[in-house]
Enzyme design. Sequence first.
Site, PDB file in Angstrom:
ATOM      1  N   GLU A  55       0.863  -1.176   0.000  1.00 25.08           N
ATOM      2  CA  GLU A  55       0.000   0.000   0.000  1.00 25.08           C
ATOM      3  C   GLU A  55       0.907   1.236   0.000  1.00 25.08           C
ATOM      4  O   GLU A  55       1.800   1.344   0.840  1.00 25.08           O
ATOM      5  CB  GLU A  55      -0.878   0.007   1.251  1.00 25.08           C
ATOM      6  CG  GLU A  55      -1.846  -1.161   1.339  1.00 25.08           C
ATOM      7  CD  GLU A  55      -2.607  -1.154   2.656  1.00 25.08           C
ATOM      8  OE1 GLU A  55      -3.442  -0.252   2.861  1.00 25.08           O
ATOM      9  OE2 GLU A  55      -2.349  -2.039   3.492  1.00 25.08           O
ATOM     10  N   ARG A  78       6.047 -12.936   9.143  1.00 25.89           N
ATOM     11  CA  ARG A  78       6.728 -11.734   8.695  1.00 25.89           C
ATOM     12  C   ARG A  78       8.102 -11.659   9.360  1.00 25.89           C
ATOM     13  O   ARG A  78       8.385 -12.364  10.332  1.00 25.89           O
ATOM     14  CB  ARG A  78       5.919 -10.474   9.027  1.00 25.89           C
ATOM     15  CG  ARG A  78       5.736 -10.217  10.502  1.00 25.89           C
ATOM     16  CD  ARG A  78       4.963  -8.941  10.765  1.00 25.89           C
ATOM     17  NE  ARG A  78       5.733  -7.774  10.374  1.00 25.89           N
ATOM     18  CZ  ARG A  78       5.245  -6.538  10.400  1.00 25.89           C
ATOM     19  NH1 ARG A  78       3.984  -6.326  10.759  1.00 25.89           N
ATOM     20  NH2 ARG A  78       6.002  -5.521  10.065  1.00 25.89           N
ATOM     21  N   LYS A  80       3.872   1.035  10.424  1.00 25.72           N
ATOM     22  CA  LYS A  80       3.939   2.249   9.612  1.00 25.72           C
ATOM     23  C   LYS A  80       3.437   3.458  10.391  1.00 25.72           C
ATOM     24  O   LYS A  80       3.963   4.559  10.260  1.00 25.72           O
ATOM     25  CB  LYS A  80       3.118   2.079   8.332  1.00 25.72           C
ATOM     26  CG  LYS A  80       3.776   1.235   7.257  1.00 25.72           C
ATOM     27  CD  LYS A  80       2.924   1.247   5.999  1.00 25.72           C
ATOM     28  CE  LYS A  80       3.525   0.407   4.893  1.00 25.72           C
ATOM     29  NZ  LYS A  80       2.667   0.400   3.691  1.00 25.72           N
TER      30      LYS A  80
END
Length: 556
Positions: A33, A262, A272
Amino acid sequence: MSESPKSDFIREIIAADLASGKHPKIITRFPPEPNGYLHLGHARAICLNFGIAEENAASGARCHLRFDDTNPEKEETEYVESIKADVKWLGFEWGENLFFASDYFEFYYECAVHLIKNGLAYVDEQSAEQIKETRGNLTVPGTPSPHRERTVEENLALFSKMRAGGFEEGEAVLRAKIDMASPNIVLRDPVLYRVLKASHHNTGEAWCLYPMYDFAHPLEDAHEHVTHSLCTLEFEIHRPFYDWVIENCPVPAKPRQIEFSRLNFTYTIMSKRKLLTLVKEGHVSGWDDPRMPTLSGARRRGIPAIAIRKLCEKTGITKFQGVTDIAQLEFEIRDHLNTVAPRRMAVLDPLKLVIGNLPAGQSEDIELDNHPKDPAMGTRVVKLSREVWIEADDFMEVPEKKFYRLGPGRHVRLRGGYIVKCTGFEKDASGKITQVNCEYLPGTIGADAPEGVECRAAIHWVSAEHGVEAEVRLYDRLFTVEDPDAAEGGFVTVINPDSLKSIEAWVEPALLDVEPEWNCQFERLGYFVADRVDQQPGVKAVFNRTVGLRDSWAKK
């Protein structure tokens, strides 16, 4: 990089699908994104998706770089360009396979209309708070919306009104009609569309309603004929909805979502939102601050892309949600740079050394190897003058035990040059040592110490006459604790006050002329890189410390 075939549970699934003929070729995708910069946590996903495509290139495999740009309020072109640059820097190419989710907005809309026509979606005019309150929890089922049983015709008309701008933000959403009593809360009539009257970086003002990520994501994969949609473990609970969308919408392909763990690191945050806080509150200079865990920050710090790729290869692909010690990445950095980085001399804490028996204005040419183990890197010549800079901690007025460098009456070798003997020193009014005096021993360049002379160390130096001043930024870990997210007062309370020290140093004159991103080892000090932003060849030398020669945090 290792040449042996990589193996993990995802690659085994893909190999089986190819062998069975389920898929004639593999298509993966990396779908960031564009609402922030990529960070080290994304590296595993990048290496996995692009790596699988590379490994299966003979059968036509490819990996798409796709921007999931469905939220215009947080997405910017700046992030798009930074992501493309980071993926390329990491060593991967997408060729013609660059896509934007926003290019498929009409397709998503058609799929939503299809769901409405089949009684599987409805327009809900409850507020966001009401929807949240009626969703229930793990032990209490959700309460159906009073608008859940609207007719197909009503829903089509209201959804068309949403597209036309007839609703303000928050007044209406489109929800899937699945199961308000499902034990998986994600399936309790999730929102598919919301009204956002915001300009989009790609589509401008064309739309005022936008699909939710969970709805758009499977449709993007299907539209691009992705075979394996590889996601991190937080998407595992969303997979039933992913499959529901694929099964109930008119899609041209049926991708399979597979989850993996992850990449997380100690002494690091990956959110983020929290990284944006660091930037906006001025704790760092920007997204590419070398202390940031962003890929652009890693690049500016001089971390080799291959070190990140090697770490991803060594940590592997699993379902286990672990945390990798940041020291493992630092090891890979040192391991690579030790082999490829040329050596140079720099003095970070200068103390003047005056060679009394070397006449003023006279200098000696000293030839030095550019790398101690790689003759192919050649040699260079540096000037040794009467006055040179040495590190302040290479001299002790009263030497401690096992200190073999300079002290009164002691000998030491100037790297590649003469052995010198300390003949005295000077102090200022405060008692600080400001100058060390010495004499060189003739005939000791490239020769052992004369009989009776004890010389057990060599120190680096820079000619005071020929060296140049440089700004050197000593970067260290941004946080003082292994898990900043768990800090009682919040992650900003454990920011390392010593994570950046900017000093004026002296370096070999040739370092003024190197290009940005040029790596080297400052002998005895660590690995450094010419700053990719501030280095100005021939004008200004700015170097960032990538990593020290040893792990200074091990004892801590």
